[in-house]
Design a protein around this motif. Sequence first.
Motif, PDB file in Angstrom:
ATOM      1  N   ARG A  34       0.838  -1.205   0.000  1.00 24.33           N
ATOM      2  CA  ARG A  34       0.000   0.000   0.000  1.00 24.33           C
ATOM      3  C   ARG A  34       0.874   1.256   0.000  1.00 24.33           C
ATOM      4  O   ARG A  34       0.630   2.197  -0.756  1.00 24.33           O
ATOM      5  N   ARG A  35       1.913   1.275   0.836  1.00 29.45           N
ATOM      6  CA  ARG A  35       2.817   2.433   0.887  1.00 29.45           C
ATOM      7  C   ARG A  35       3.516   2.626  -0.456  1.00 29.45           C
ATOM      8  O   ARG A  35       3.634   3.760  -0.951  1.00 29.45           O
ATOM      9  N   ASP A  36       3.996   1.530  -1.035  1.00 27.47           N
ATOM     10  CA  ASP A  36       4.693   1.618  -2.318  1.00 27.47           C
ATOM     11  C   ASP A  36       3.768   2.102  -3.437  1.00 27.47           C
ATOM     12  O   ASP A  36       4.191   2.875  -4.300  1.00 27.47           O
ATOM     13  N   LEU A  37       2.529   1.654  -3.434  1.00 26.15           N
ATOM     14  CA  LEU A  37       1.570   2.118  -4.442  1.00 26.15           C
ATOM     15  C   LEU A  37       1.239   3.592  -4.249  1.00 26.15           C
ATOM     16  O   LEU A  37       1.200   4.365  -5.210  1.00 26.15           O
ATOM     17  N   ASP A  38       1.017   3.985  -3.000  1.00 27.29           N
ATOM     18  CA  ASP A  38       0.672   5.389  -2.706  1.00 27.29           C
ATOM     19  C   ASP A  38       1.815   6.345  -3.024  1.00 27.29           C
ATOM     20  O   ASP A  38       1.586   7.452  -3.503  1.00 27.29           O
ATOM     21  N   SER A  39       3.046   5.922  -2.777  1.00 23.91           N
ATOM     22  CA  SER A  39       4.206   6.797  -2.973  1.00 23.91           C
ATOM     23  C   SER A  39       4.718   6.801  -4.414  1.00 23.91           C
ATOM     24  O   SER A  39       5.503   7.668  -4.789  1.00 23.91           O
ATOM     25  N   GLY A  40       4.308   5.811  -5.190  1.00 29.27           N
ATOM     26  CA  GLY A  40       4.817   5.674  -6.553  1.00 29.27           C
ATOM     27  C   GLY A  40       6.049   4.785  -6.640  1.00 29.27           C
ATOM     28  O   GLY A  40       6.572   4.551  -7.731  1.00 29.27           O
ATOM     29  N   TRP A  42       6.294   1.594  -6.204  1.00 30.62           N
ATOM     30  CA  TRP A  42       6.020   0.366  -6.960  1.00 30.62           C
ATOM     31  C   TRP A  42       6.152   0.641  -8.453  1.00 30.62           C
ATOM     32  O   TRP A  42       6.784  -0.128  -9.187  1.00 30.62           O
ATOM     33  N   ASP A  43       5.571   1.751  -8.907  1.00 33.03           N
ATOM     34  CA  ASP A  43       5.653   2.083 -10.333  1.00 33.03           C
ATOM     35  C   ASP A  43       7.082   2.370 -10.761  1.00 33.03           C
ATOM     36  O   ASP A  43       7.473   2.030 -11.880  1.00 33.03           O
ATOM     37  N   ASP A  44       7.873   2.990  -9.881  1.00 31.53           N
ATOM     38  CA  ASP A  44       9.274   3.242 -10.213  1.00 31.53           C
ATOM     39  C   ASP A  44      10.007   1.938 -10.485  1.00 31.53           C
ATOM     40  O   ASP A  44      10.840   1.861 -11.387  1.00 31.53           O
ATOM     41  N   ARG A  45       9.719   0.914  -9.692  1.00 31.73           N
ATOM     42  CA  ARG A  45      10.414  -0.366  -9.834  1.00 31.73           C
ATOM     43  C   ARG A  45       9.785  -1.282 -10.879  1.00 31.73           C
ATOM     44  O   ARG A  45      10.481  -2.016 -11.571  1.00 31.73           O
ATOM     45  N   HIS A  46       8.449  -1.272 -10.960  1.00 35.50           N
ATOM     46  CA  HIS A  46       7.761  -2.286 -11.764  1.00 35.50           C
ATOM     47  C   HIS A  46       6.788  -1.714 -12.805  1.00 35.50           C
ATOM     48  O   HIS A  46       6.117  -2.488 -13.493  1.00 35.50           O
ATOM     49  N   GLY A  47       6.696  -0.425 -12.918  1.00 33.22           N
ATOM     50  CA  GLY A  47       5.723   0.197 -13.816  1.00 33.22           C
ATOM     51  C   GLY A  47       5.860  -0.224 -15.264  1.00 33.22           C
ATOM     52  O   GLY A  47       4.873  -0.272 -16.005  1.00 33.22           O
TER      53      GLY A  47
END
Length: 66
Positions: A34-40, A42-47
């Motif tokens: 949830r934190r990774d999705l909210d902060s972006g 996750w997208d930086d690593r896996h987008g």
Amino acid sequence: MISVRTVALAVRASQSAWGFVDDAAEARAVDTLRRDLDSGAWDDRHGHLREQSEFLGSLRLIVGHP
């Protein structure tokens, strides 16, 4: 209206792998995601995976013994 949290709980309940994870570990994993999705983060690593037409992967079961 069904909340995203309710759907996420239902999805995890339908995946047998979560049955092997204790409640504390599940909570940590969900909170981190949830934190990774909210902060972006996750997208930086896996987008880039969102742009692929397909993904060929595997599932690995890792078991630790004390």
